[in-house]
Design a protein around this motif. Structure first.
Motif, PDB file in Angstrom:
ATOM      1  N   GLY A   1       0.812  -1.211   0.000  1.00 55.02           N
ATOM      2  CA  GLY A   1       0.000   0.000   0.000  1.00 55.02           C
ATOM      3  C   GLY A   1       0.845   1.261   0.000  1.00 55.02           C
ATOM      4  O   GLY A   1       2.072   1.217  -0.136  1.00 55.02           O
TER       5      GLY A   1
ATOM      6  N   ASP B   1      -1.624   4.840   5.314  1.00 53.29           N
ATOM      7  CA  ASP B   1      -0.446   3.972   5.296  1.00 53.29           C
ATOM      8  C   ASP B   1      -0.634   2.960   6.415  1.00 53.29           C
ATOM      9  O   ASP B   1      -0.516   3.289   7.593  1.00 53.29           O
ATOM     10  CB  ASP B   1       0.807   4.812   5.521  1.00 53.29           C
ATOM     11  CG  ASP B   1       2.075   3.971   5.740  1.00 53.29           C
ATOM     12  OD1 ASP B   1       1.962   2.745   5.964  1.00 53.29           O
ATOM     13  OD2 ASP B   1       3.172   4.541   5.690  1.00 53.29           O
ATOM     14  N   SER B   2      -0.942   1.707   6.030  1.00 57.84           N
ATOM     15  CA  SER B   2      -1.111   0.648   7.024  1.00 57.84           C
ATOM     16  C   SER B   2       0.000  -0.386   6.944  1.00 57.84           C
ATOM     17  O   SER B   2       0.181  -1.175   7.867  1.00 57.84           O
ATOM     18  CB  SER B   2      -2.458  -0.051   6.833  1.00 57.84           C
ATOM     19  OG  SER B   2      -2.421  -0.875   5.679  1.00 57.84           O
TER      20      SER B   2
ATOM     21  N   GLN C   1      -6.872  -1.295   5.938  1.00 61.10           N
ATOM     22  CA  GLN C   1      -6.445  -0.506   4.776  1.00 61.10           C
ATOM     23  C   GLN C   1      -7.660   0.040   4.046  1.00 61.10           C
ATOM     24  O   GLN C   1      -8.645  -0.673   3.855  1.00 61.10           O
ATOM     25  CB  GLN C   1      -5.610  -1.376   3.820  1.00 61.10           C
ATOM     26  CG  GLN C   1      -5.142  -0.660   2.568  1.00 61.10           C
ATOM     27  CD  GLN C   1      -4.188   0.465   2.884  1.00 61.10           C
ATOM     28  OE1 GLN C   1      -3.299   0.321   3.711  1.00 61.10           O
ATOM     29  NE2 GLN C   1      -4.373   1.598   2.233  1.00 61.10           N
ATOM     30  N   TRP C   2      -7.600   1.284   3.608  1.00 60.70           N
ATOM     31  CA  TRP C   2      -8.717   1.915   2.893  1.00 60.70           C
ATOM     32  C   TRP C   2      -8.551   1.781   1.391  1.00 60.70           C
ATOM     33  O   TRP C   2      -8.610   2.770   0.663  1.00 60.70           O
ATOM     34  CB  TRP C   2      -8.781   3.404   3.244  1.00 60.70           C
ATOM     35  CG  TRP C   2      -9.023   3.675   4.683  1.00 60.70           C
ATOM     36  CD1 TRP C   2      -9.527   2.817   5.610  1.00 60.70           C
ATOM     37  CD2 TRP C   2      -8.761   4.895   5.384  1.00 60.70           C
ATOM     38  NE1 TRP C   2      -9.592   3.414   6.832  1.00 60.70           N
ATOM     39  CE2 TRP C   2      -9.134   4.694   6.730  1.00 60.70           C
ATOM     40  CE3 TRP C   2      -8.256   6.139   5.003  1.00 60.70           C
ATOM     41  CZ2 TRP C   2      -9.015   5.690   7.693  1.00 60.70           C
ATOM     42  CZ3 TRP C   2      -8.136   7.130   5.960  1.00 60.70           C
ATOM     43  CH2 TRP C   2      -8.523   6.905   7.284  1.00 60.70           C
TER      44      TRP C   2
ATOM     45  N   ASN D   1       0.134   2.021  10.420  1.00 56.43           N
ATOM     46  CA  ASN D   1       1.088   0.919  10.545  1.00 56.43           C
ATOM     47  C   ASN D   1       1.683   0.960  11.951  1.00 56.43           C
ATOM     48  O   ASN D   1       2.372   1.923  12.313  1.00 56.43           O
ATOM     49  CB  ASN D   1       2.186   1.061   9.500  1.00 56.43           C
ATOM     50  CG  ASN D   1       3.179  -0.087   9.518  1.00 56.43           C
ATOM     51  OD1 ASN D   1       3.268  -0.829  10.499  1.00 56.43           O
ATOM     52  ND2 ASN D   1       3.945  -0.229   8.459  1.00 56.43           N
TER      53      ASN D   1
END
Length: 311
Positions: free
Chosen positions: A77, A202-203, A209-210, A279
């Motif tokens: 991502g 930001d994951s 997560q989008w 994250n």
């Protein structure tokens, strides 16, 4: 040899250089620590402690960035810099420039540069080092460093982020935004968003997560309206906080643990971009971190309970 007192006095500057080159709080702190270790074994007193230590931390940061580039290419991502709560280096004459140079948008733009270009640009354009000092730091001639600065400046100017120049206006709009968010005033919220606002997370694949993000005021408002009221009902807290020199917030659970951070880009009286870092590997320096998946499950359950006929 450089004394401990001299090193500690220069530590804020060294961290600030390393962070702008690396975009990582943890890696910048490691680079500063490695600088001290190298300084401790050096027996030759330098002509200038500032020049010597800045050169060492720059060279270390360049080497770290070269290896980090490979990891970032494989990142799950969108990749954002680690959020910085407070820049330890302060210079009243350059306060605005320092704040803008550490913004999420500026750091993402710096990612376009090669490690050498990035280091030279940071030393020259942000910290105003002379070319003799820069040349010594990166092991290139002064002429080569001047060319690197010209190239880097051209790349930066092509996509240079624009922000609301008046910090007071920026902070007041952010305050209205977070007040509306906590109060569930989504009509008021929408007025503060640019029509083409983007909301990206930001994951790193380690938090919800989008997808590729949400775009447009309508879609962003729908997401916020669905998640924020139940998040507040389960004890979630939105704590406004300067983030990377710009308005932002820390989201915490009912026990004060960190869930994510938000950073706002504001221009022309509206919010243009919302960047979220969720994250957990990038949040440890902010505080104890909560499992964001668990918070999302609790939030959704609270939302369903509120929507059920019995509630």
């Amino acid at each position: 040899m450089i004394s401990t007192e001299e090193f500690q006095e220069l530590r804020p500057l060294l961290f600030s250089i390393a962070y702008r080159i690396l975009g990582s709080v943890a890696e910048a702190e490691d680079a500063v620590q490695e600088t001290w270790l190298r300084c401790a074994i050096s027996t030759t007193p330098p002509a200038s402690a500032k020049a010597y230590l800045s050169a060492v931390v720059t060279r270390i940061s360049i080497n770290v960035l070269r290896s980090a580039r490979v990891r970032r290419e494989e990142y799950v991502g969108p990749w954002f810099p680690e959020p910085l709560l407070t820049d330890p280096y302060q210079d009243p004459e350059q306060s605005a420039e320092l704040a803008d140079s550490v913004s999420m948008a500026a750091l993402l733009l710096l990612e376009r540069l090669s490690p050498l270009e990035r280091a030279v640009f940071v030393l020259r354009e942000v910290f105003a080092f002379g070319f003799p000092e820069i040349a010594s730091a990166v092991g290139r001639s002064e002429g080569a460093c001047r060319q690197l600065v010209v190239r880097a400046r051209r790349h930066m100017d092509e996509g240079r982020p624009r922000f609301e120049a008046d910090r007071r206006v920026r902070d007041e709009l952010a305050e209205r935004f977070f007040d509306a968010l906590r109060e569930g005033d989504f009509d008021g919220l929408r007025e503060l968003l640019a029509a083409d606002v983007s909301m990206v997370a930001d994951s790193g694949g380690k938090a919800p997560q989008w997808a590729k993000g949400f775009f447009g005021a309508h879609h962003v408002c729908r997401v916020l309206a669905a998640l924020l009221p139940p998040f507040v009902r389960i004890g979630g807290v939105v704590e406004p906080h300067q983030m990377n020199g710009h308005p932002g917030a820390i989201f915490r659970d009912q026990d004060g643990k960190v869930i994510n951070t938000w950073t706002l880009d504001i221009l022309d009286g509206q919010i243009q971009t919302i960047r979220t870092v969720s994250n957990p590997d990038k949040l440890g320096h902010v505080g104890p971190v909560r499992d964001a998946w668990a918070v999302l499950r609790e939030t959704r359950q609270a939302g369903r309970a509120a929507d059920s006929p019995e509630s």
